[in-house]
Design a protein around this motif. Structure first.
Motif, short mmCIF file in Angstrom:
data_model
loop_
_atom_site.label_atom_id
_atom_site.label_comp_id
_atom_site.label_asym_id
_atom_site.label_seq_id
_atom_site.Cartn_x
_atom_site.Cartn_y
_atom_site.Cartn_z
N GLY A 119 0.75 -1.25 0.00
CA GLY A 119 0.00 0.00 0.00
C GLY A 119 0.78 1.29 0.00
N CYS A 120 2.09 1.24 0.12
CA CYS A 120 2.90 2.47 0.18
C CYS A 120 3.76 2.61 -1.08
CB CYS A 120 3.81 2.46 1.40
SG CYS A 120 2.94 2.51 2.97
N ARG A 121 4.01 3.85 -1.45
CA ARG A 121 4.89 4.12 -2.59
C ARG A 121 6.33 4.36 -2.15
NH1 ARG A 121 2.20 5.10 -7.34
NH2 ARG A 121 -0.04 5.44 -7.13
N TYR A 122 6.50 4.77 -0.88
CA TYR A 122 7.81 5.10 -0.34
C TYR A 122 7.99 4.38 0.99
CZ TYR A 122 7.13 8.75 -3.76
OH TYR A 122 6.87 9.42 -4.92
N PHE A 123 9.24 4.24 1.44
CA PHE A 123 9.51 3.60 2.71
C PHE A 123 8.71 4.30 3.81
CE2 PHE A 123 11.92 2.57 6.53
CZ PHE A 123 12.10 1.20 6.36
N PRO A 124 7.88 3.56 4.52
CA PRO A 124 6.95 4.19 5.46
C PRO A 124 7.60 4.63 6.77
CG PRO A 124 6.68 1.82 5.48
CD PRO A 124 7.68 2.12 4.39
N LYS A 125 7.05 5.70 7.31
CA LYS A 125 7.38 6.15 8.66
C LYS A 125 6.67 5.21 9.63
CE LYS A 125 9.24 10.12 7.31
NZ LYS A 125 10.51 9.92 6.71
N PRO A 126 7.09 5.17 10.90
CA PRO A 126 6.41 4.30 11.86
C PRO A 126 4.90 4.53 11.93
CG PRO A 126 8.46 5.06 12.80
CD PRO A 126 8.27 5.81 11.51
N VAL A 127 4.46 5.77 11.90
CA VAL A 127 3.02 6.05 11.96
C VAL A 127 2.29 5.43 10.77
CG1 VAL A 127 3.13 8.31 10.80
CG2 VAL A 127 1.29 7.82 12.43
N GLU A 128 2.92 5.43 9.61
CA GLU A 128 2.30 4.82 8.43
C GLU A 128 2.21 3.30 8.58
OE1 GLU A 128 3.58 7.94 4.97
OE2 GLU A 128 5.16 6.70 5.86
N LEU A 129 3.20 2.70 9.21
CA LEU A 129 3.14 1.26 9.46
C LEU A 129 1.98 0.94 10.40
CD1 LEU A 129 6.92 0.44 9.86
CD2 LEU A 129 5.42 -0.27 8.00
N ILE A 130 1.84 1.76 11.45
CA ILE A 130 0.75 1.56 12.40
C ILE A 130 -0.59 1.73 11.71
CG2 ILE A 130 -0.33 2.48 14.49
CD1 ILE A 130 2.63 3.19 15.38
N GLU A 131 -0.70 2.73 10.85
CA GLU A 131 -1.95 2.94 10.10
C GLU A 131 -2.26 1.75 9.19
OE1 GLU A 131 -1.12 6.64 8.17
OE2 GLU A 131 -1.80 7.83 9.90
N GLN A 132 -1.23 1.14 8.62
CA GLN A 132 -1.43 -0.04 7.79
C GLN A 132 -2.06 -1.16 8.62
OE1 GLN A 132 -0.89 -0.62 4.47
NE2 GLN A 132 -0.32 1.49 4.19
N LEU A 133 -1.54 -1.37 9.81
CA LEU A 133 -2.08 -2.42 10.68
C LEU A 133 -3.49 -2.09 11.12
CD1 LEU A 133 -1.62 -5.09 12.21
CD2 LEU A 133 -0.91 -3.69 14.15
N GLU A 134 -3.70 -0.85 11.55
CA GLU A 134 -5.03 -0.46 12.02
C GLU A 134 -6.06 -0.57 10.92
OE1 GLU A 134 -4.29 3.36 13.75
OE2 GLU A 134 -3.62 2.47 15.63
N GLY A 135 -5.68 -0.23 9.70
CA GLY A 135 -6.59 -0.38 8.57
C GLY A 135 -6.93 -1.83 8.33
N THR A 136 -5.95 -2.71 8.47
CA THR A 136 -6.16 -4.15 8.29
C THR A 136 -7.08 -4.68 9.38
OG1 THR A 136 -3.97 -4.41 7.33
CG2 THR A 136 -5.01 -6.39 8.17
N VAL A 137 -6.86 -4.24 10.61
CA VAL A 137 -7.69 -4.69 11.72
C VAL A 137 -9.11 -4.20 11.55
CG1 VAL A 137 -8.06 -4.51 14.21
CG2 VAL A 137 -5.76 -4.92 13.32
N GLU A 138 -9.29 -2.93 11.15
CA GLU A 138 -10.62 -2.38 10.96
C GLU A 138 -11.37 -3.13 9.86
OE1 GLU A 138 -10.20 1.80 10.29
OE2 GLU A 138 -9.33 2.13 12.27
N VAL A 139 -10.70 -3.41 8.76
CA VAL A 139 -11.33 -4.16 7.67
C VAL A 139 -11.68 -5.56 8.14
CG1 VAL A 139 -10.92 -5.19 5.40
CG2 VAL A 139 -10.27 -2.82 5.83
N SER A 140 -10.78 -6.19 8.87
CA SER A 140 -11.02 -7.54 9.38
C SER A 140 -12.20 -7.55 10.33
CB SER A 140 -9.77 -8.06 10.08
OG SER A 140 -10.00 -9.32 10.63
N GLU A 141 -12.26 -6.59 11.24
CA GLU A 141 -13.37 -6.50 12.19
C GLU A 141 -14.68 -6.23 11.47
OE1 GLU A 141 -12.13 -3.51 14.94
OE2 GLU A 141 -10.86 -4.90 16.06
#
Length: 84
Positions: free
Chosen positions: A54-76
């Motif tokens: 989902g990212c075009r550039y090496f992600p910052k930590p906050v972007e990694l966390i957002e990736q996980l939270e988005g995955t969890v929200e979709v899963s839930e």
């Protein structure tokens, strides 16, 4: 994560960095480890996998966390939809 997860963490971050053509420094990797230490190593590995998709550039930590939270929200949401 704990110090026992450090090797897996480094492997995950170096794989992620390689995907984006980056060579992270030791201080950068240590900062990422500290910021992401409240997550399990499995969650961090999932963050990296999602970032590669989902990212075009090496992600910052906050972007990694957002990736996980988005995955969890979709899963839930999927689980709620399946239960309804």
């Amino acid at each position: 994560m704990t110090d026992q997860d450090r090797e897996r963490f480094l492997r995950a971050m170096l794989t992620l960095a390689e995907t984006f053509g980056e060579t992270p420094s030791e201080p950068r990797l240590e900062a990422y480890f500290r910021v992401l230490s409240s997550f399990t190593i499995e969650e961090v590995e999932r963050m990296g996998s999602e970032a590669m998709r989902g990212c075009r550039y090496f992600p910052k930590p906050v972007e990694l966390i957002e990736q996980l939270e988005g995955t969890v929200e979709v899963s839930e949401a999927n689980e709620i939809g399946q239960l309804a």
